[in-house]
Design a protein around this motif. Structure first.
Motif, short mmCIF file in Angstrom:
data_model
loop_
_atom_site.label_atom_id
_atom_site.label_comp_id
_atom_site.label_asym_id
_atom_site.label_seq_id
_atom_site.Cartn_x
_atom_site.Cartn_y
_atom_site.Cartn_z
N UNK A 244 45.29 -54.45 146.18
CA UNK A 244 45.18 -54.18 144.69
C UNK A 244 46.40 -52.90 144.35
N UNK A 245 46.35 -52.38 145.34
CA UNK A 245 47.40 -50.98 145.06
C UNK A 245 49.04 -51.57 145.16
N UNK A 246 49.10 -52.61 146.26
CA UNK A 246 50.38 -53.08 146.26
C UNK A 246 50.79 -53.93 145.35
N UNK B 67 46.58 -52.04 135.11
CA UNK B 67 45.01 -52.29 134.68
C UNK B 67 44.36 -52.60 135.75
N UNK B 68 44.98 -53.16 136.97
CA UNK B 68 44.00 -53.48 137.88
C UNK B 68 44.00 -52.20 138.92
N UNK B 69 44.90 -51.53 138.99
CA UNK B 69 45.14 -50.02 139.80
C UNK B 69 43.75 -49.34 138.98
N UNK C 10 40.63 -50.48 140.25
CA UNK C 10 40.31 -50.05 141.40
C UNK C 10 39.81 -48.67 141.56
N UNK C 11 40.33 -47.78 140.74
CA UNK C 11 39.92 -46.37 140.73
C UNK C 11 38.51 -46.05 140.30
N UNK C 12 38.31 -47.00 139.11
CA UNK C 12 36.87 -46.88 138.57
C UNK C 12 35.79 -47.31 139.69
#
Length: 189
Positions: free
Chosen positions: A112-114, A119-121, A124-126
């Motif tokens: 996901x980070x890559x 919005x997706x990152x 991911x943090x959420x």
């Protein structure tokens, strides 16, 4: 059909080939899904590779089942390679399972980070922020992915990743080191 017949072959190579030739064909999905208990690891691995071509919640659930039951590391690679942009959704569903799997969580988070899509990152943090207290292994798996990412320039977040910055106050030196490495790759207002 010939493929349906080949899926029932006593030869594992024939079954594996039939599975591969059925990729993405909706009418073949039920037959592929039923190969979870195939006696051949080769056929089960091809099934894991091929199920990723079906973009459905049911196929994702079958991929998760394969990850949960298969021990060979190639199954992780097979599943992740088939997700192609659906890693976040898979990770969200995976973390709801009661399976301690830091490698899976870390690898999917890194995917996901890559992607580097804001919005997706942020999602991911959420997910990281909502890691249950009784799953420190899961928090550490996310942290490992955050610390491993290497952006050419810091990635701009819409807000401070408080769950991550909050870990700077932990007494554990190794955790603080990972947090520091991770924070070098992100900026926020």
């Amino acid at each position: 059909s010939t493929r349906q017949h080949a899926l029932k072959s006593p030869n594992e190579r024939v079954r594996s080939a039939a599975i591969r030739l059925s990729e993405g064909e909706g009418e073949m999905y039920p037959a592929l899904a039923s190969h979870a208990s195939d006696p051949s690891e080769r056929a089960r691995l091809q099934r894991a590779l091929s199920l990723g071509t079906f973009d459905t919640p049911e196929a994702a659930a079958r991929l998760a089942d394969a990850l949960a039951t298969e021990s060979h590391p190639l199954f992780l690679s097979a599943v992740v390679s088939g997700l192609q942009g659906r890693e976040l959704e898979f990770l969200q569903a995976w973390t709801e399972r009661d399976i301690q799997s830091p490698t899976v969580v870390s690898l999917l988070a890194q995917c996901v980070l890559e992607e580097a899509r804001p919005t997706r990152v942020a999602s991911l943090f959420a997910l990281f922020e909502n890691t249950p207290e009784d799953r420190p292994w899961q928090r550490d798996a996310f942290l490992q992915a955050f610390a491993r990412i290497r952006y050419a320039q810091p990635f701009s977040l819409a807000e401070e990743p408080k769950a991550l910055t909050g870990l700077m106050r932990t007494a554990d030196f190794a955790t603080r080191e990972k947090v520091f490495r991770a924070l070098n790759h992100f900026t926020w207002p």
